[in-house]
Design a protein around this motif. Structure first.
Motif, PDB file in Angstrom:
ATOM      1  N   SER A 142      63.667  38.333 -49.723  1.00  0.00           N
ATOM      2  CA  SER A 142      63.764  37.480 -50.913  1.00  0.00           C
ATOM      3  C   SER A 142      65.201  36.969 -51.085  1.00  0.00           C
ATOM      4  N   GLU A 143      66.186  37.831 -50.837  1.00  0.00           N
ATOM      5  CA  GLU A 143      67.595  37.381 -50.922  1.00  0.00           C
ATOM      6  C   GLU A 143      67.873  36.289 -49.893  1.00  0.00           C
ATOM      7  N   ALA A 144      67.292  36.469 -48.710  1.00  0.00           N
ATOM      8  CA  ALA A 144      67.514  35.465 -47.652  1.00  0.00           C
ATOM      9  C   ALA A 144      66.906  34.123 -48.047  1.00  0.00           C
ATOM     10  N   ARG A 145      65.696  34.175 -48.567  1.00  0.00           N
ATOM     11  CA  ARG A 145      64.981  32.924 -48.828  1.00  0.00           C
ATOM     12  C   ARG A 145      65.452  32.268 -50.119  1.00  0.00           C
ATOM     13  N   ARG A 146      65.862  33.071 -51.118  1.00  0.00           N
ATOM     14  CA  ARG A 146      66.278  32.475 -52.397  1.00  0.00           C
ATOM     15  C   ARG A 146      67.759  32.145 -52.435  1.00  0.00           C
ATOM     16  N   THR A 147      68.581  33.033 -51.847  1.00  0.00           N
ATOM     17  CA  THR A 147      70.027  32.843 -52.016  1.00  0.00           C
ATOM     18  C   THR A 147      70.746  32.565 -50.704  1.00  0.00           C
ATOM     19  N   GLY A 148      70.024  32.610 -49.582  1.00  0.00           N
ATOM     20  CA  GLY A 148      70.665  32.320 -48.305  1.00  0.00           C
ATOM     21  C   GLY A 148      71.392  33.498 -47.686  1.00  0.00           C
ATOM     22  N   PHE A 149      71.240  34.701 -48.261  1.00  0.00           N
ATOM     23  CA  PHE A 149      71.859  35.871 -47.621  1.00  0.00           C
ATOM     24  C   PHE A 149      71.188  36.061 -46.251  1.00  0.00           C
ATOM     25  N   PRO A 150      71.984  36.153 -45.154  1.00  0.00           N
ATOM     26  CA  PRO A 150      71.403  36.018 -43.801  1.00  0.00           C
ATOM     27  C   PRO A 150      70.740  37.292 -43.265  1.00  0.00           C
ATOM     28  N   ALA A 151      69.715  37.777 -43.979  1.00  0.00           N
ATOM     29  CA  ALA A 151      69.094  39.059 -43.612  1.00  0.00           C
ATOM     30  C   ALA A 151      67.905  38.879 -42.680  1.00  0.00           C
ATOM     31  N   THR A 152      67.799  39.833 -41.761  1.00  0.00           N
ATOM     32  CA  THR A 152      66.648  39.971 -40.856  1.00  0.00           C
ATOM     33  C   THR A 152      66.248  41.439 -40.877  1.00  0.00           C
ATOM     34  N   VAL A 153      64.949  41.718 -40.820  1.00  0.00           N
ATOM     35  CA  VAL A 153      64.474  43.100 -40.824  1.00  0.00           C
ATOM     36  C   VAL A 153      63.661  43.349 -39.558  1.00  0.00           C
ATOM     37  N   LEU A 154      64.033  44.398 -38.822  1.00  0.00           N
ATOM     38  CA  LEU A 154      63.279  44.795 -37.619  1.00  0.00           C
ATOM     39  C   LEU A 154      62.574  46.126 -37.888  1.00  0.00           C
TER      40      LEU A 154
END
Ligand SMILES: NC(=O)c1ccc[n+]([C@@H]2O[C@H](COP(=O)([O-])OP(=O)(O)OC[C@H]3O[C@@H](n4cnc5c(N)ncnc54)[C@H](OP(=O)(O)O)[C@@H]3O)[C@@H](O)[C@H]2O)c1
Length: 317
Positions: A142-154
């Motif tokens: 949600s942070e990645a999609r709303r605020t652009g925080f560049p998170a990826t989860v494996l």
């Protein structure tokens, strides 16, 4: 790139840190300094190791700032187990990092529903570990999609490699199960032995972390399973291990209630956790978007690990 790996000397870090160094990253590894990697590698000579107890520094609120002061381009978080830990780190790293990779788990799915399970399926986790990991995943994406925080989860499956005992065909971690099968002794399995486990070699997990960094635009805001190409039923797993040792599997199938009386409590709990999930996850998304090409099937990964147990005298076959 300066890449910080938090918890980089464990199962995955043993393979991921050398891959990062070989790819030209300047690597900083944060641990408490209590353990060494499972395999030595010359790459560690060029890694800066910083000794920090994450839990202690989170308690004082200083951990995030400590990581930020290292001025990372990439942060790989191997050891985040609570939503508050993730929030704390994101708050400190916002605007600093180009990529943030979190190590999750396939336990975020809870029990398998339609298999192979895809990343898109609704989460139904149970148990504190899976529930927290699902909450962290949801927060980071949600942070990645709303605020652009560049998170990826494996999301790895059961991680396997030489140096530790793999999840065995009875669904727990007692390595003597392999010895019993090798000697042709009878093995009792719960139910019909058709519940599943889904392993992955630690080096294949490392491969997908590298691919996620290299394919940034496909990885950000997404989660990916990182498992072998196919899950194993307990029965198929036991039969394959028997064949390695020239045996025909002597399997006995008993009800869960009967089976649980035959093994110690710790092993019962581990088996219940695994068969209640019965994971069987798809790697199609990681193949399609990140060109994930696992080198090991589940059985190849376990074979390497069991060979290590034998060579080091930990099991007698
Ligand atoms: N193992 C599995 O089968 C499996 C399956 C699915 C997902 N996962 C996920 O994989 C991740 C763990 O990766 P792994 O198995 O590679 O790790 P690991 O083998 O458990 O190693 C943990 C690393 O973190 C360090 N560490 C532990 N506590 C720390 C603390 N408080 N402060 C700083 N460093 C600390 C350890 O070194 P020191 O002890 O020296 O500090 C070590 O380098 C977790 O997120 C887990 O949910 C694991």
């Amino acid at each position: 790139m300066r890449t910080i790996i938090i918890g980089g000397k464990g199962h995955v870090g043993t393979y991921l840190v050398p891959r990062l160094v070989e790819a030209g990253h300047e690597v900083v590894c944060i641990t408490r300094g209590q353990r060494e990697p499972y395999q030595p590698h010359a790459a560690w000579k060029s890694v800066r190791c910083v000794t920090v107890d994450r839990a202690a520094e989170e308690a004082t609120g200083s951990f995030g700032q400590r990581v930020r002061e290292l001025q990372p381009d990439v942060v790989i978080d191997m050891i985040c187990f609570h939503l508050d830990s993730a929030r704390h780190l994101v708050a400190a790293l916002r605007g600093q990092v180009q990529a943030f990779l979190h190590c999750g788990t396939i336990w975020v799915h809870g029990p398998s529903m339609q298999v192979p399970t895809t990343e898109e399926q609704p989460r139904r986790p149970f148990g504190e570990y899976g529930i927290q990991k699902a909450a962290i995943e949801s927060y980071l994406l949600s942070e990645a999609r709303r605020t652009g925080f560049p998170a990826t989860v494996l999301h790895p499956g059961h991680i396997v490699g030489p140096g530790w005992a793999p999840l065995n065909p009875a669904g727990h971690f007692n390595p003597q199960v392999f010895a019993r099968i090798a000697r042709g002794e009878e093995l009792a399995l719960p139910n019909l032995g058709l519940e599943t486990v889904h392993h992955v070699h630690a080096d294949d997990v490392a491969q997908l972390f590298m691919q996620a960094i290299a394919n940034w635009s496909h990885a950000v805001g997404e989660s990916f399973h990182v498992v072998s190409p196919q899950a194993l039923s307990l029965r198929g797993y036991a039969e394959s291990v028997s064949a390695w040792f020239g045996q025909s599997a002597r399997l006995r199938f008993v009800s869960w209630e009967e089976w649980r009386k035959t093994v110690p409590e710790q092993e019962t709990a581990a088996t219940w956790d695994h068969i209640a999930h019965s994971p069987n996850c798809s790697i199609a998304k990681a193949q399609r978007l990140l060109n994930y090409q696992p080198r090991y099937s589940s059985l190849q990964a376990v074979y390497e690990s069991v060979s290590w147990l034998i060579a080091h005298g930990l099991i007698s076959v």
